[in-house]
Design a protein around this motif. Structure first.
Motif, PDB file in Angstrom:
ATOM      1  N   ASP A 107       0.826  -1.210   0.000  1.00  0.00           N
ATOM      2  CA  ASP A 107       0.000   0.000   0.000  1.00  0.00           C
ATOM      3  C   ASP A 107       0.860   1.260   0.000  1.00  0.00           C
ATOM      4  OD1 ASP A 107      -2.311  -1.459  -0.006  1.00  0.00           O
ATOM      5  OD2 ASP A 107      -2.613  -1.366   2.162  1.00  0.00           O
ATOM      6  N   GLU A 108       2.090   1.143   0.479  1.00  0.00           N
ATOM      7  CA  GLU A 108       2.978   2.298   0.559  1.00  0.00           C
ATOM      8  C   GLU A 108       3.879   2.420  -0.672  1.00  0.00           C
ATOM      9  OE1 GLU A 108       5.112   1.912   4.192  1.00  0.00           O
ATOM     10  OE2 GLU A 108       3.340   2.147   5.473  1.00  0.00           O
ATOM     11  N   GLU A 109       3.753   1.474  -1.598  1.00  0.00           N
ATOM     12  CA  GLU A 109       4.580   1.523  -2.810  1.00  0.00           C
ATOM     13  C   GLU A 109       3.957   2.472  -3.836  1.00  0.00           C
ATOM     14  OE1 GLU A 109       7.622  -0.068  -3.432  1.00  0.00           O
ATOM     15  OE2 GLU A 109       7.449  -0.328  -1.259  1.00  0.00           O
ATOM     16  N   PHE A 138       4.215  -0.570  -8.954  1.00  0.00           N
ATOM     17  CA  PHE A 138       3.167  -1.519  -9.357  1.00  0.00           C
ATOM     18  C   PHE A 138       3.168  -1.711 -10.866  1.00  0.00           C
ATOM     19  CE2 PHE A 138       1.193  -1.145  -5.157  1.00  0.00           C
ATOM     20  CZ  PHE A 138       0.704  -2.431  -4.991  1.00  0.00           C
ATOM     21  N   SER A 139       3.316  -0.628 -11.594  1.00  0.00           N
ATOM     22  CA  SER A 139       3.336  -0.698 -13.052  1.00  0.00           C
ATOM     23  C   SER A 139       4.515  -1.538 -13.537  1.00  0.00           C
ATOM     24  CB  SER A 139       3.407   0.709 -13.642  1.00  0.00           C
ATOM     25  OG  SER A 139       3.499   0.672 -15.046  1.00  0.00           O
ATOM     26  N   TYR A 140       5.657  -1.353 -12.905  1.00  0.00           N
ATOM     27  CA  TYR A 140       6.864  -2.104 -13.254  1.00  0.00           C
ATOM     28  C   TYR A 140       6.633  -3.596 -13.028  1.00  0.00           C
ATOM     29  CZ  TYR A 140      11.862  -3.332 -13.239  1.00  0.00           C
ATOM     30  OH  TYR A 140      13.095  -3.892 -13.507  1.00  0.00           O
ATOM     31  N   ILE A 141       6.047  -3.948 -11.884  1.00  0.00           N
ATOM     32  CA  ILE A 141       5.784  -5.348 -11.557  1.00  0.00           C
ATOM     33  C   ILE A 141       4.787  -5.954 -12.532  1.00  0.00           C
ATOM     34  CG2 ILE A 141       4.731  -6.873  -9.833  1.00  0.00           C
ATOM     35  CD1 ILE A 141       5.980  -5.085  -7.681  1.00  0.00           C
ATOM     36  N   ASP A 142       3.714  -5.229 -12.828  1.00  0.00           N
ATOM     37  CA  ASP A 142       2.698  -5.725 -13.764  1.00  0.00           C
ATOM     38  C   ASP A 142       3.285  -5.999 -15.143  1.00  0.00           C
ATOM     39  OD1 ASP A 142       0.392  -6.013 -12.291  1.00  0.00           O
ATOM     40  OD2 ASP A 142      -0.193  -3.926 -12.487  1.00  0.00           O
ATOM     41  N   THR A 143       4.236  -5.173 -15.546  1.00  0.00           N
ATOM     42  CA  THR A 143       4.855  -5.327 -16.861  1.00  0.00           C
ATOM     43  C   THR A 143       5.687  -6.602 -16.943  1.00  0.00           C
ATOM     44  OG1 THR A 143       4.967  -2.925 -17.151  1.00  0.00           O
ATOM     45  CG2 THR A 143       6.378  -4.251 -18.557  1.00  0.00           C
ATOM     46  N   ILE A 186      -5.815 -10.457  -6.238  1.00  0.00           N
ATOM     47  CA  ILE A 186      -7.171 -11.001  -6.222  1.00  0.00           C
ATOM     48  C   ILE A 186      -7.969 -10.444  -5.046  1.00  0.00           C
ATOM     49  CG2 ILE A 186      -8.505 -13.131  -5.913  1.00  0.00           C
ATOM     50  CD1 ILE A 186      -6.276 -14.572  -7.470  1.00  0.00           C
ATOM     51  N   GLU A 187      -7.333 -10.366  -3.875  1.00  0.00           N
ATOM     52  CA  GLU A 187      -8.008  -9.822  -2.694  1.00  0.00           C
ATOM     53  C   GLU A 187      -8.361  -8.350  -2.897  1.00  0.00           C
ATOM     54  OE1 GLU A 187      -5.426 -10.544   0.550  1.00  0.00           O
ATOM     55  OE2 GLU A 187      -5.928 -12.678   0.718  1.00  0.00           O
ATOM     56  N   LEU A 188      -7.437  -7.595  -3.500  1.00  0.00           N
ATOM     57  CA  LEU A 188      -7.683  -6.175  -3.751  1.00  0.00           C
ATOM     58  C   LEU A 188      -8.862  -5.989  -4.687  1.00  0.00           C
ATOM     59  CD1 LEU A 188      -6.850  -3.210  -3.504  1.00  0.00           C
ATOM     60  CD2 LEU A 188      -5.261  -3.567  -5.399  1.00  0.00           C
ATOM     61  N   LEU A 189      -8.913  -6.779  -5.742  1.00  0.00           N
ATOM     62  CA  LEU A 189     -10.018  -6.685  -6.689  1.00  0.00           C
ATOM     63  C   LEU A 189     -11.340  -7.009  -6.009  1.00  0.00           C
ATOM     64  CD1 LEU A 189     -11.134  -6.443  -9.607  1.00  0.00           C
ATOM     65  CD2 LEU A 189     -10.758  -8.898  -9.800  1.00  0.00           C
ATOM     66  N   ASN A 190     -11.361  -8.067  -5.215  1.00  0.00           N
ATOM     67  CA  ASN A 190     -12.585  -8.449  -4.516  1.00  0.00           C
ATOM     68  C   ASN A 190     -13.053  -7.350  -3.572  1.00  0.00           C
ATOM     69  OD1 ASN A 190     -13.204 -10.979  -5.603  1.00  0.00           O
ATOM     70  ND2 ASN A 190     -11.736 -12.021  -4.280  1.00  0.00           N
TER      71      ASN A 190
END
Length: 230
Positions: free
Chosen positions: A93-95, A100-105, A166-170
């Motif tokens: 949450d503090e990132e 996040f974009s880098y990780i998703d890529t 998945i938890e965040l989306l839910n």
């Protein structure tokens, strides 16, 4: 000849796995060649040494390696690599959105896992007991060092991150559903309805995305294995 056979993923490096994965990808129909390379790579033997192994012992080694490669480790939060102590991101949450974009890529391609791990694990600046503070994300600065990260760290962190997504989306979809069913939020609910979004649509969307993310999680977090390992 003394043969050291890995008994857990913490005894296999990312570099070894990627070499094996490339061999499997390039030789999908040659199980004998893949098996020989598998023993060579994970047991640190040259091909000549592998060819001297008795057939019965060779089958036992393949069976042992197959079990190890199918292991599902838990998240490893701290480890040492090349004399540096690294810690898993304590609180995503503090990132920044950039992290996040880098990780998703990178998360969908195992060839990028060394870079991905350098985003999930950072050098620990200070610690107290189980608590610790890590350095800010600095792009590919430590990526080369992570070629030798252990595979229990890799798989454990991938499973953790996908579970987190998945938890965040839910949580987001549950909150949206609550808005639609709470009278205090009637004006917001009206906006949802005018946009064609209702309880049924949100429920269907939640189920569809949940199934998709779970499928992607399995594809991403499970290592590439030959048919004789499964």
């Amino acid at each position: 000849m003394r043969i050291t056979i890995p008994t857990q993923l913490s005894e296999i490096t990312l570099n070894q796995y990627l070499r094996f994965s490339k061999t499997l990808q390039d030789n999908p129909d040659d199980e004998t060649f893949v098996a020989i390379q598998m023993v060579s790579i994970f047991c640190n033997l040259n091909i000549e040494e592998v060819m001297q192994i008795p057939a019965y012992d060779f089958e036992e080694i393949i069976e042992q390696l197959s079990k190890v490669l199918q292991d599902k480790p838990t998240l490893v939060r701290q480890f040492k690599l090349n004399g540096v102590k690294y810690g898993f991101v304590p609180n995503f949450d503090e990132e920044s959105i950039g992290t996040f974009s880098y990780i998703d890529t990178l998360i969908g391609n195992e060839d990028n896992w060394s870079k991905l791990m350098s985003a999930m694990y950072r050098p620990i600046k200070k610690s107290f007991g189980n608590m610790y503070e890590i350095e800010k994300f600095q792009g590919d600065k430590f990526a080369e060092d992570f070629a030798n990260i252990k595979m229990d760290c890799v798989i454990g962190s991938l499973v953790f991150f996908w579970t987190l997504r998945i938890e965040l989306l839910n949580n987001i979809l549950d909150f949206s559903t609550k808005i639609l069913t709470t009278t205090d939020n009637s004006q917001v609910a009206d906006l949802f309805q005018k946009s064609g979004v209702g309880i049924t649509q949100l429920s269907n969307l939640q189920e569809e995305i949940y199934l998709t993310l779970n499928e992607q999680k399995e594809q991403t977090s499970i290592m590439r294995l030959p048919s004789f390992c499964i």
